[in-house]
Design a protein around this motif. Sequence first.
Motif, PDB file in Angstrom:
ATOM      1  N   ALA A   1       5.159  -1.344  -2.328  1.00 55.03           N
ATOM      2  CA  ALA A   1       4.136  -1.311  -3.380  1.00 55.03           C
ATOM      3  C   ALA A   1       3.206  -0.164  -3.141  1.00 55.03           C
ATOM      4  O   ALA A   1       2.806   0.294  -2.030  1.00 55.03           O
ATOM      5  CB  ALA A   1       3.496  -2.570  -3.488  1.00 55.03           C
ATOM      6  N   GLY A   2       2.947   0.510  -4.259  1.00 48.36           N
ATOM      7  CA  GLY A   2       2.237   1.993  -4.251  1.00 48.36           C
ATOM      8  C   GLY A   2       2.569   3.073  -3.957  1.00 48.36           C
ATOM      9  O   GLY A   2       1.975   4.169  -3.809  1.00 48.36           O
ATOM     10  N   GLY A   3       4.181   3.113  -3.824  1.00 46.54           N
ATOM     11  CA  GLY A   3       4.779   4.242  -3.630  1.00 46.54           C
ATOM     12  C   GLY A   3       4.597   4.941  -2.291  1.00 46.54           C
ATOM     13  O   GLY A   3       4.297   4.275  -1.384  1.00 46.54           O
ATOM     14  N   GLY A   4       4.406   6.363  -2.432  1.00 48.02           N
ATOM     15  CA  GLY A   4       4.411   7.174  -1.327  1.00 48.02           C
ATOM     16  C   GLY A   4       2.793   6.894  -0.569  1.00 48.02           C
ATOM     17  O   GLY A   4       2.758   7.053   0.630  1.00 48.02           O
ATOM     18  N   SER A   5       2.065   6.318  -1.478  1.00 50.07           N
ATOM     19  CA  SER A   5       0.443   6.097  -0.933  1.00 50.07           C
ATOM     20  C   SER A   5       0.267   4.643  -0.423  1.00 50.07           C
ATOM     21  O   SER A   5      -0.838   4.581   0.056  1.00 50.07           O
ATOM     22  CB  SER A   5      -0.342   6.648  -1.895  1.00 50.07           C
ATOM     23  OG  SER A   5      -0.335   5.684  -2.893  1.00 50.07           O
ATOM     24  N   GLY A   6       1.308   3.722  -0.724  1.00 49.10           N
ATOM     25  CA  GLY A   6       1.199   2.364  -0.271  1.00 49.10           C
ATOM     26  C   GLY A   6       1.296   2.233   1.582  1.00 49.10           C
ATOM     27  O   GLY A   6       1.397   3.143   2.136  1.00 49.10           O
ATOM     28  N   SER A   7       0.780   0.918   1.768  1.00 51.39           N
ATOM     29  CA  SER A   7       0.457   0.903   3.174  1.00 51.39           C
ATOM     30  C   SER A   7       1.976   0.982   3.996  1.00 51.39           C
ATOM     31  O   SER A   7       1.861   1.568   5.143  1.00 51.39           O
ATOM     32  CB  SER A   7      -0.211  -0.340   3.324  1.00 51.39           C
ATOM     33  OG  SER A   7       0.614  -1.578   3.000  1.00 51.39           O
ATOM     34  N   VAL A   8       2.941   0.510   3.676  1.00 44.07           N
ATOM     35  CA  VAL A   8       4.352   0.452   4.177  1.00 44.07           C
ATOM     36  C   VAL A   8       4.839   2.121   4.355  1.00 44.07           C
ATOM     37  O   VAL A   8       5.214   2.389   5.225  1.00 44.07           O
ATOM     38  CB  VAL A   8       5.284  -0.500   3.530  1.00 44.07           C
ATOM     39  CG1 VAL A   8       6.523  -0.120   4.511  1.00 44.07           C
ATOM     40  CG2 VAL A   8       4.833  -1.774   3.701  1.00 44.07           C
ATOM     41  N   ALA A   9       4.748   2.722   3.280  1.00 42.33           N
ATOM     42  CA  ALA A   9       5.236   4.052   3.439  1.00 42.33           C
ATOM     43  C   ALA A   9       4.204   5.034   4.406  1.00 42.33           C
ATOM     44  O   ALA A   9       4.812   5.646   5.039  1.00 42.33           O
ATOM     45  CB  ALA A   9       5.158   4.726   1.877  1.00 42.33           C
TER      46      ALA A   9
ATOM     47  N   VAL B   1      11.590  -2.120  10.608  1.00 41.62           N
ATOM     48  CA  VAL B   1      10.085  -1.827  11.048  1.00 41.62           C
ATOM     49  C   VAL B   1       9.393  -1.926   9.871  1.00 41.62           C
ATOM     50  O   VAL B   1       8.200  -2.157   9.542  1.00 41.62           O
ATOM     51  CB  VAL B   1      10.205  -0.380  11.267  1.00 41.62           C
ATOM     52  CG1 VAL B   1       8.915   0.280  11.365  1.00 41.62           C
ATOM     53  CG2 VAL B   1      11.073  -0.264  12.820  1.00 41.62           C
ATOM     54  N   ALA B   2       9.870  -1.643   8.659  1.00 40.52           N
ATOM     55  CA  ALA B   2       8.904  -1.858   7.165  1.00 40.52           C
ATOM     56  C   ALA B   2       8.580  -3.233   7.222  1.00 40.52           C
ATOM     57  O   ALA B   2       7.186  -3.398   6.721  1.00 40.52           O
ATOM     58  CB  ALA B   2       9.970  -1.240   6.190  1.00 40.52           C
ATOM     59  N   LEU B   3       9.559  -4.193   7.506  1.00 38.16           N
ATOM     60  CA  LEU B   3       9.100  -5.440   7.395  1.00 38.16           C
ATOM     61  C   LEU B   3       7.816  -6.121   8.225  1.00 38.16           C
ATOM     62  O   LEU B   3       7.098  -6.776   7.826  1.00 38.16           O
ATOM     63  CB  LEU B   3      10.401  -6.522   7.570  1.00 38.16           C
ATOM     64  CG  LEU B   3      11.228  -6.491   6.262  1.00 38.16           C
ATOM     65  CD1 LEU B   3      12.638  -7.169   6.670  1.00 38.16           C
ATOM     66  CD2 LEU B   3      10.705  -6.996   5.003  1.00 38.16           C
ATOM     67  N   THR B   4       8.051  -5.485   9.423  1.00 33.45           N
ATOM     68  CA  THR B   4       6.844  -5.678  10.287  1.00 33.45           C
ATOM     69  C   THR B   4       5.771  -5.013   9.854  1.00 33.45           C
ATOM     70  O   THR B   4       4.779  -5.601  10.263  1.00 33.45           O
ATOM     71  CB  THR B   4       7.403  -4.809  11.691  1.00 33.45           C
ATOM     72  OG1 THR B   4       8.571  -5.549  12.241  1.00 33.45           O
ATOM     73  CG2 THR B   4       6.323  -5.059  12.983  1.00 33.45           C
ATOM     74  N   LEU B   5       5.727  -3.814   9.653  1.00 35.87           N
ATOM     75  CA  LEU B   5       4.394  -2.977   9.245  1.00 35.87           C
ATOM     76  C   LEU B   5       3.834  -3.663   7.899  1.00 35.87           C
ATOM     77  O   LEU B   5       2.685  -3.770   7.741  1.00 35.87           O
ATOM     78  CB  LEU B   5       4.774  -1.610   8.864  1.00 35.87           C
ATOM     79  CG  LEU B   5       5.015  -0.608   9.994  1.00 35.87           C
ATOM     80  CD1 LEU B   5       5.394   0.514   9.567  1.00 35.87           C
ATOM     81  CD2 LEU B   5       4.037  -0.738  11.076  1.00 35.87           C
ATOM     82  N   ARG B   6       4.637  -4.251   6.955  1.00 32.79           N
ATOM     83  CA  ARG B   6       4.118  -5.172   5.751  1.00 32.79           C
ATOM     84  C   ARG B   6       3.725  -6.247   6.056  1.00 32.79           C
ATOM     85  O   ARG B   6       2.251  -6.463   5.597  1.00 32.79           O
ATOM     86  CB  ARG B   6       5.221  -5.279   5.013  1.00 32.79           C
ATOM     87  CG  ARG B   6       5.044  -5.940   3.462  1.00 32.79           C
ATOM     88  CD  ARG B   6       6.126  -6.101   2.431  1.00 32.79           C
ATOM     89  NE  ARG B   6       6.076  -7.714   2.463  1.00 32.79           N
ATOM     90  CZ  ARG B   6       7.032  -8.309   1.796  1.00 32.79           C
ATOM     91  NH1 ARG B   6       8.057  -7.744   1.902  1.00 32.79           N
ATOM     92  NH2 ARG B   6       6.800  -9.539   1.603  1.00 32.79           N
ATOM     93  N   ALA B   7       4.185  -6.889   7.180  1.00 30.43           N
ATOM     94  CA  ALA B   7       3.446  -8.233   7.632  1.00 30.43           C
ATOM     95  C   ALA B   7       2.101  -7.861   8.502  1.00 30.43           C
ATOM     96  O   ALA B   7       1.435  -8.929   8.648  1.00 30.43           O
ATOM     97  CB  ALA B   7       4.317  -8.897   8.632  1.00 30.43           C
TER      98      ALA B   7
END
Length: 161
Positions: free
Chosen positions: A23-31, A154-160
Motif C-alpha cells: 500500500a502506498g506504492g514506492g513510498s509505502g512503509s513496506v517498500a 521479509v516484507a511480511l515481517t516489515l509490514r507487521a
Amino acid sequence: MRSLVALTASLALVGCSLQPMYAGGGSGSVAQGLAAIDVPPIPGKAGWLVRNALNDKLGAAGVSEFRYRLDVRLDDSLEGLAVLADDTVSRERRTLRARYQLVDASTGEILLDATEGTDAGIDVVSSEYATIAAENTALENLSREIADRIVTRVALTLRAK
C-alpha cells in the motif's frame, strides 16, 4: 435481490482486515523498509546470484544509510539420483537452502530468523557441456526463487512491524 447481495458483500469486506502489502506504492512503509536493507556479500557462486537477485528485488539502489541488514548463509548441493547399470548417473538433484536473519542495524536486534529451500531435477545427458549448462541454469533459477521467498517473508515481517 442483487443489491441486497452486493450490500452484504460490501459490508463483509468493510470488516475484513485485509490490506495490500505494498500500500502506498514506492513510498509505502513496506517498500521503504525493503529499500533500506543492506545485503552483505554471500560466499560462492550461489551467493553471488542470490545477493544480486535480492538487491534487484529490494530496490536499494541509491540508499546511503541502511536501517536493516540481511545476513544470508547458503547450502548448495548437487547429488546423483538415478544410477544406471554401468554406474553412470542419469539424473541429479540440485538443492539450495538459505538460512537468513533480518537484523536491525542500529540495535542489533534480530527481527526475523528463517530458512528457505528449493530444489530442481537435472537430466544428465551424454554431452558434458549440456549437463554443466543445465546445472548452471538450475542454480540460477533456484537463486531467483530463494530470493523471491526471502523478500516475501521479509516484507511480511516489515509490514507487521
